[in-house]
Design a protein around this motif. Structure first.
Motif, PDB file in Angstrom:
ATOM      1  N   TYR A  53      -0.384 -38.598 -64.812  1.00 28.27           N
ATOM      2  CA  TYR A  53      -1.100 -38.487 -63.541  1.00 28.27           C
ATOM      3  C   TYR A  53      -0.340 -39.250 -62.461  1.00 28.27           C
ATOM      4  O   TYR A  53       0.067 -40.401 -62.663  1.00 28.27           O
ATOM      5  CB  TYR A  53      -2.508 -39.057 -63.684  1.00 28.27           C
ATOM      6  N   ASP A  54      -0.131 -38.593 -61.318  1.00 27.58           N
ATOM      7  CA  ASP A  54       0.534 -39.216 -60.177  1.00 27.58           C
ATOM      8  C   ASP A  54      -0.534 -39.681 -59.191  1.00 27.58           C
ATOM      9  O   ASP A  54      -1.171 -38.861 -58.524  1.00 27.58           O
ATOM     10  CB  ASP A  54       1.475 -38.207 -59.505  1.00 27.58           C
ATOM     11  N   ILE A  55      -0.737 -41.006 -59.124  1.00 33.53           N
ATOM     12  CA  ILE A  55      -1.793 -41.546 -58.272  1.00 33.53           C
ATOM     13  C   ILE A  55      -1.508 -41.283 -56.805  1.00 33.53           C
ATOM     14  O   ILE A  55      -2.434 -41.016 -56.021  1.00 33.53           O
ATOM     15  CB  ILE A  55      -1.966 -43.052 -58.537  1.00 33.53           C
ATOM     16  N   SER A  56      -0.234 -41.324 -56.404  1.00 32.83           N
ATOM     17  CA  SER A  56       0.085 -41.105 -54.994  1.00 32.83           C
ATOM     18  C   SER A  56      -0.268 -39.695 -54.542  1.00 32.83           C
ATOM     19  O   SER A  56      -0.618 -39.474 -53.380  1.00 32.83           O
ATOM     20  CB  SER A  56       1.566 -41.377 -54.736  1.00 32.83           C
ATOM     21  N   GLN A  57      -0.187 -38.718 -55.475  1.00 36.48           N
ATOM     22  CA  GLN A  57      -0.552 -37.334 -55.164  1.00 36.48           C
ATOM     23  C   GLN A  57      -1.974 -36.990 -55.573  1.00 36.48           C
ATOM     24  O   GLN A  57      -2.488 -35.933 -55.203  1.00 36.48           O
ATOM     25  CB  GLN A  57       0.398 -36.367 -55.876  1.00 36.48           C
TER      26      GLN A  57
ATOM     27  N   SER B  44      -5.441 -59.987 -53.508  1.00 34.41           N
ATOM     28  CA  SER B  44      -4.090 -60.092 -52.974  1.00 34.41           C
ATOM     29  C   SER B  44      -3.073 -59.386 -53.872  1.00 34.41           C
ATOM     30  O   SER B  44      -2.199 -58.660 -53.375  1.00 34.41           O
ATOM     31  CB  SER B  44      -3.707 -61.563 -52.770  1.00 34.41           C
ATOM     32  N   ARG B  45      -3.185 -59.573 -55.192  1.00 35.19           N
ATOM     33  CA  ARG B  45      -2.253 -58.914 -56.109  1.00 35.19           C
ATOM     34  C   ARG B  45      -2.388 -57.397 -56.047  1.00 35.19           C
ATOM     35  O   ARG B  45      -1.393 -56.665 -56.077  1.00 35.19           O
ATOM     36  CB  ARG B  45      -2.497 -59.399 -57.543  1.00 35.19           C
ATOM     37  N   ARG B  46      -3.629 -56.923 -55.951  1.00 34.95           N
ATOM     38  CA  ARG B  46      -3.888 -55.482 -55.894  1.00 34.95           C
ATOM     39  C   ARG B  46      -3.285 -54.874 -54.633  1.00 34.95           C
ATOM     40  O   ARG B  46      -2.632 -53.819 -54.678  1.00 34.95           O
ATOM     41  CB  ARG B  46      -5.386 -55.254 -55.955  1.00 34.95           C
ATOM     42  N   LEU B  47      -3.502 -55.511 -53.478  1.00 33.44           N
ATOM     43  CA  LEU B  47      -3.022 -54.964 -52.219  1.00 33.44           C
ATOM     44  C   LEU B  47      -1.499 -54.945 -52.172  1.00 33.44           C
ATOM     45  O   LEU B  47      -0.886 -53.944 -51.756  1.00 33.44           O
ATOM     46  CB  LEU B  47      -3.579 -55.774 -51.051  1.00 33.44           C
ATOM     47  N   ILE B  48      -0.862 -56.040 -52.621  1.00 34.06           N
ATOM     48  CA  ILE B  48       0.604 -56.089 -52.642  1.00 34.06           C
ATOM     49  C   ILE B  48       1.167 -55.001 -53.546  1.00 34.06           C
ATOM     50  O   ILE B  48       2.116 -54.291 -53.189  1.00 34.06           O
ATOM     51  CB  ILE B  48       1.080 -57.479 -53.103  1.00 34.06           C
ATOM     52  N   ARG B  49       0.590 -54.844 -54.720  1.00 35.31           N
ATOM     53  CA  ARG B  49       1.050 -53.821 -55.670  1.00 35.31           C
ATOM     54  C   ARG B  49       0.884 -52.420 -55.106  1.00 35.31           C
ATOM     55  O   ARG B  49       1.816 -51.597 -55.144  1.00 35.31           O
ATOM     56  CB  ARG B  49       0.261 -53.940 -56.978  1.00 35.31           C
TER      57      ARG B  49
ATOM     58  N   LYS C 180       3.024 -47.524 -52.858  1.00 34.28           N
ATOM     59  CA  LYS C 180       2.593 -46.464 -51.934  1.00 34.28           C
ATOM     60  C   LYS C 180       1.565 -45.549 -52.589  1.00 34.28           C
ATOM     61  O   LYS C 180       1.651 -44.326 -52.512  1.00 34.28           O
ATOM     62  CB  LYS C 180       3.791 -45.655 -51.443  1.00 34.28           C
ATOM     63  N   ARG C 181       0.563 -46.173 -53.229  1.00 36.61           N
ATOM     64  CA  ARG C 181      -0.440 -45.396 -53.959  1.00 36.61           C
ATOM     65  C   ARG C 181      -1.288 -44.538 -53.029  1.00 36.61           C
ATOM     66  O   ARG C 181      -1.646 -43.411 -53.361  1.00 36.61           O
ATOM     67  CB  ARG C 181      -1.324 -46.341 -54.776  1.00 36.61           C
TER      68      ARG C 181
END
Length: 213
Positions: free
Chosen positions: A85-89, A141-146, A151-152
């Motif tokens: 699964y491609d999360i960005s798409q 903070s870790r979630r947002l940086i990741r 580019k999710r």
């Protein structure tokens, strides 16, 4: 026949589930399965929405039936096809063959591990359940940086989603405890995974294989 156990690892997005999964794979004796692979496609009818966008934190955006069928085959046969699964798409883009080899533990991690626990028990699967407990500010903070790095989604969507998750974390934790999850830190989780996998100092069981198609 190898006796296999399902280990569900849950926790809010950003708490370190993927990190634990990578560490377990490196140690050996564990096959890993990201539950994000079972999201539904963006064009699936009736996807839940919040604030005008698809709510990917709602379990209705995720295919629990496919997940439990896939896990059941892995525990029984040791090998099966797993979606990619491609999360960005927000789309399923293919599949891969996951072969557990001699691994005794299938570590399945993701935010939807709590609802999967009930399904696994109903299916009679041998299952353990851990909740990675970390401070929610650290998770945010870790979630947002990741997510920005990978580019999710768009930055606006990621920020709105991050705030919503931050606010919901205390309730998510309470729900997981009620479902039967055990709260642990990263160090304790790592020790428990090694114990389930039968990994001892100086001993490295054979690795699992994953073949993309």
């Amino acid at each position: 026949m190898t006796s296999r156990t399902l280990l569900l690892v849950a926790g809010p997005s950003g708490c370190g589930k993927s990190r634990l999964s990578r560490a377990a794979t490196d140690a050996g004796g564990v096959a890993t399965l990201p539950l994000d692979e079972f999201y539904r496609d963006l064009d699936h009818p009736g996807l839940p929405r919040t604030l005008g966008i698809v709510d990917w934190d709602d379990v209705a955006s995720w295919d629990c039936g496919l997940a439990i069928d896939t896990i059941s085959r892995l525990l029984e046969c040791g090998s099966t096809e797993v979606p990619l699964y491609d999360i960005s798409q927000s789309l399923r883009v293919g599949s891969r063959t996951l072969d557990m080899g001699d691994a005794r533990v299938l570590l399945a991690e993701g935010i939807f591990a709590p609802p999967l626990l009930a399904a696994a028990r109903a299916a009679g699967l041998p299952v353990e359940a851990l909740w990675l407990a970390r401070h929610r500010s650290t998770n945010f903070s870790r979630r947002l940086i990741r997510d920005l790095r990978e580019k999710r989604k768009s930055p606006t969507v990621l920020l709105r989603r991050g705030v919503a998750i931050y606010r919901s974390e205390p309730q998510l934790t309470r729900d997981a405890m009620a479902a039967g999850f055990r709260p642990v830190g990263m160090r304790e989780a790592t020790r428990l995974v090694a114990a389930l996998a039968g990994v001892k100092d100086g001993q490295r069981p054979s690795r699992t294989t994953s073949v993309s198609e």
